[in-house]
Design a protein around this motif. Structure first.
Motif, PDB file in Angstrom:
ATOM      1  N   HIS A   1       0.839  -1.190   0.000  1.00  0.00           N
ATOM      2  CA  HIS A   1       0.000   0.000   0.000  1.00  0.00           C
ATOM      3  C   HIS A   1       0.883   1.252   0.000  1.00  0.00           C
ATOM      4  O   HIS A   1       1.797   1.359   0.832  1.00  0.00           O
ATOM      5  CB  HIS A   1      -0.860   0.063   1.264  1.00  0.00           C
ATOM      6  CG  HIS A   1      -1.829  -1.066   1.437  1.00  0.00           C
ATOM      7  ND1 HIS A   1      -1.448  -2.380   1.606  1.00  0.00           N
ATOM      8  CD2 HIS A   1      -3.192  -1.061   1.488  1.00  0.00           C
ATOM      9  CE1 HIS A   1      -2.527  -3.129   1.755  1.00  0.00           C
ATOM     10  NE2 HIS A   1      -3.589  -2.360   1.688  1.00  0.00           N
ATOM     11  N   LEU A   2       0.633   2.161  -0.916  1.00  0.00           N
ATOM     12  CA  LEU A   2       1.193   3.509  -0.837  1.00  0.00           C
ATOM     13  C   LEU A   2       0.008   4.421  -0.533  1.00  0.00           C
ATOM     14  O   LEU A   2      -0.861   4.640  -1.382  1.00  0.00           O
ATOM     15  CB  LEU A   2       1.882   3.919  -2.132  1.00  0.00           C
ATOM     16  CG  LEU A   2       2.338   5.384  -2.217  1.00  0.00           C
ATOM     17  CD1 LEU A   2       3.216   5.783  -1.032  1.00  0.00           C
ATOM     18  CD2 LEU A   2       3.065   5.649  -3.537  1.00  0.00           C
ATOM     19  N   VAL A   3      -0.038   4.935   0.691  1.00  0.00           N
ATOM     20  CA  VAL A   3      -1.203   5.655   1.195  1.00  0.00           C
ATOM     21  C   VAL A   3      -0.908   7.150   1.256  1.00  0.00           C
ATOM     22  O   VAL A   3       0.121   7.571   1.817  1.00  0.00           O
ATOM     23  CB  VAL A   3      -1.603   5.136   2.595  1.00  0.00           C
ATOM     24  CG1 VAL A   3      -2.837   5.880   3.114  1.00  0.00           C
ATOM     25  CG2 VAL A   3      -1.866   3.630   2.548  1.00  0.00           C
ATOM     26  N   VAL A   4      -1.821   7.936   0.694  1.00  0.00           N
ATOM     27  CA  VAL A   4      -1.729   9.403   0.757  1.00  0.00           C
ATOM     28  C   VAL A   4      -3.102   9.939   1.147  1.00  0.00           C
ATOM     29  O   VAL A   4      -4.105   9.230   1.074  1.00  0.00           O
ATOM     30  CB  VAL A   4      -1.291  10.007  -0.599  1.00  0.00           C
ATOM     31  CG1 VAL A   4       0.090   9.502  -0.993  1.00  0.00           C
ATOM     32  CG2 VAL A   4      -2.311   9.708  -1.697  1.00  0.00           C
ATOM     33  N   ARG A   5      -3.142  11.204   1.552  1.00  0.00           N
ATOM     34  CA  ARG A   5      -4.435  11.842   1.806  1.00  0.00           C
ATOM     35  C   ARG A   5      -5.225  11.959   0.506  1.00  0.00           C
ATOM     36  O   ARG A   5      -4.651  12.041  -0.589  1.00  0.00           O
ATOM     37  CB  ARG A   5      -4.230  13.238   2.408  1.00  0.00           C
ATOM     38  CG  ARG A   5      -3.827  13.218   3.878  1.00  0.00           C
ATOM     39  CD  ARG A   5      -3.558  14.639   4.363  1.00  0.00           C
ATOM     40  NE  ARG A   5      -3.365  14.678   5.812  1.00  0.00           N
ATOM     41  CZ  ARG A   5      -4.328  14.936   6.690  1.00  0.00           C
ATOM     42  NH1 ARG A   5      -5.558  15.192   6.262  1.00  0.00           N
ATOM     43  NH2 ARG A   5      -4.074  14.960   7.986  1.00  0.00           N
ATOM     44  N   ALA A   6      -6.541  11.976   0.643  1.00  0.00           N
ATOM     45  CA  ALA A   6      -7.416  12.030  -0.538  1.00  0.00           C
ATOM     46  C   ALA A   6      -7.125  13.239  -1.415  1.00  0.00           C
ATOM     47  O   ALA A   6      -7.247  13.165  -2.644  1.00  0.00           O
ATOM     48  CB  ALA A   6      -8.870  12.027  -0.094  1.00  0.00           C
ATOM     49  N   ASP A   7      -6.740  14.370  -0.805  1.00  0.00           N
ATOM     50  CA  ASP A   7      -6.487  15.588  -1.576  1.00  0.00           C
ATOM     51  C   ASP A   7      -5.019  15.782  -1.933  1.00  0.00           C
ATOM     52  O   ASP A   7      -4.604  16.842  -2.395  1.00  0.00           O
ATOM     53  CB  ASP A   7      -6.990  16.815  -0.809  1.00  0.00           C
ATOM     54  CG  ASP A   7      -6.316  16.961   0.570  1.00  0.00           C
ATOM     55  OD1 ASP A   7      -5.502  16.085   0.946  1.00  0.00           O
ATOM     56  OD2 ASP A   7      -6.617  17.947   1.270  1.00  0.00           O
ATOM     57  N   SER A   8      -4.201  14.761  -1.756  1.00  0.00           N
ATOM     58  CA  SER A   8      -2.773  14.856  -2.040  1.00  0.00           C
ATOM     59  C   SER A   8      -2.516  14.994  -3.543  1.00  0.00           C
ATOM     60  O   SER A   8      -3.208  14.360  -4.355  1.00  0.00           O
ATOM     61  CB  SER A   8      -2.046  13.616  -1.513  1.00  0.00           C
ATOM     62  OG  SER A   8      -0.713  13.579  -1.977  1.00  0.00           O
TER      63      SER A   8
END
Length: 309
Positions: A116-123
């Motif tokens: 998983h590469l996880v970022v904020r939705a607005d990234s």
């Protein structure tokens, strides 16, 4: 003292000696089965804890326990040093240059870990290249995540281009929530509980990494494949990423009968393991034997032959 009394005393003493000796023998024969897992919120820990309970309950004279660790690399090292009897580990951690780690063998392929590469939705980060110059957690020291991510950044020509943070899953989640990092990697079976909570909290996206699986296979090992993270995992749009098989490993010196029994319980009680975490639903006979290039322990192989249709 009469002869009869003397005999009674001697008999009582013999009985007491036998009881003490018997207790000592039972204590000496109790086997340890220490299962190296991961952090308390990780998939490894949930399944490992359930498995320890099964082993404790169903194998007389066996004391099973769980070790919370940094995950794959640490688990492999613990088993190799004899400080754990069983460990969960990604197969890419166990294979270097196409050859398996010496002295370690497998009981089963349990499920696949998805990166998983996880970022904020607005990234603004849409792909791997978007991580350049960003604050990125690459996993806890000693985890399989750090191994996979290190290789990924290397084949992408991005080694040294990120502001690296060595955080485990829980710390990565907190850091993303607080805005202290821009992204984090985590390799785990679906769904990862902490990531699922994060998706319903601050809102996140999982970045597609599938284009790099071929490069990883060419540079390191053919254990890397592409798998989908379905909408059902996190209620997010489906996305493809890199996956790697997850194995349950032991020392090649483990007694054959113990390896047989552990494998038997793993397969016979997989419903109980799946109740602890859905990733264990993927545990089934045909996939379980697919551990190459890490060989099966002879005791595990004997179990699989015994149940072959």
């Amino acid at each position: 003292m009469t002869l009869r009394t003397s005999r009674r005393v001697a008999l009582a003493g013999l009985v007491a000696l036998l009881v003490v000796t018997g207790c000592g023998r039972d204590a000496a024969e109790n086997r340890q089965v220490r299962i190296a897992t991961g952090s308390p919120t990780a998939v490894y820990y949930a399944i490992g804890t359930a498995f320890a309970g099964i082993v404790d309950r169903e194998l007389p004279g066996t004391d099973a326990s769980v070790l919370a660790t940094a995950a794959s690399k640490a688990n492999m090292d613990l088993v190799a040093r004899g400080e754990a009897e069983v460990g969960f580990a990604q197969s890419d951690v166990l294979v270097t240059g196409g050859a398996p780690a010496p002295g370690l063998v497998a009981l089963a392929r349990v499920y696949d870990d998805l990166l998983h590469l996880v970022v904020r939705a607005d990234s603004p980060i849409k792909g791997l290249a978007g991580l350049k110059g960003k604050r990125v957690s690459v996993g806890a020291t000693g985890s399989g995540t750090t191994v996979t991510v290190g290789r990924l950044l290397s084949v992408a020509g991005m080694a040294g281009t990120v502001q690296r943070r060595d955080l485990g899953l829980d710390d990565s989640i907190r850091a993303l929530e607080r805005g202290e990092i821009d992204a984090f990697f985590f390799s785990g079976g679906l769904p990862v509980t902490g990531i699922k909570r994060l998706a319903t909290g601050i809102g996140i996206r999982i970045v597609d990494l599938s284009e790099w699986a071929g490069e990883l296979r060419k540079a390191y090992s053919d254990v890397y494949v592409v798998r989908d993270v379905p909408t059902s995992a996190y209620s997010l749009p489906p996305v493809a990423t890199i996956a790697v098989p997850n194995l349950l490993v032991v020392s090649e010196k483990m007694p054959e009968d113990l390896a047989y029994d552990l494998t038997r319980l793993l397969m016979e009680r997989r419903g109980e393991l799946a109740a602890a975490h859905p990733a264990a639903e993927r545990l089934e006979l045909r996939a379980a034997i697919s551990t190459l290039p890490v060989p099966l322990h002879p005791g595990a192989a004997r179990y699989y032959r015994s149940v072959k249709p």
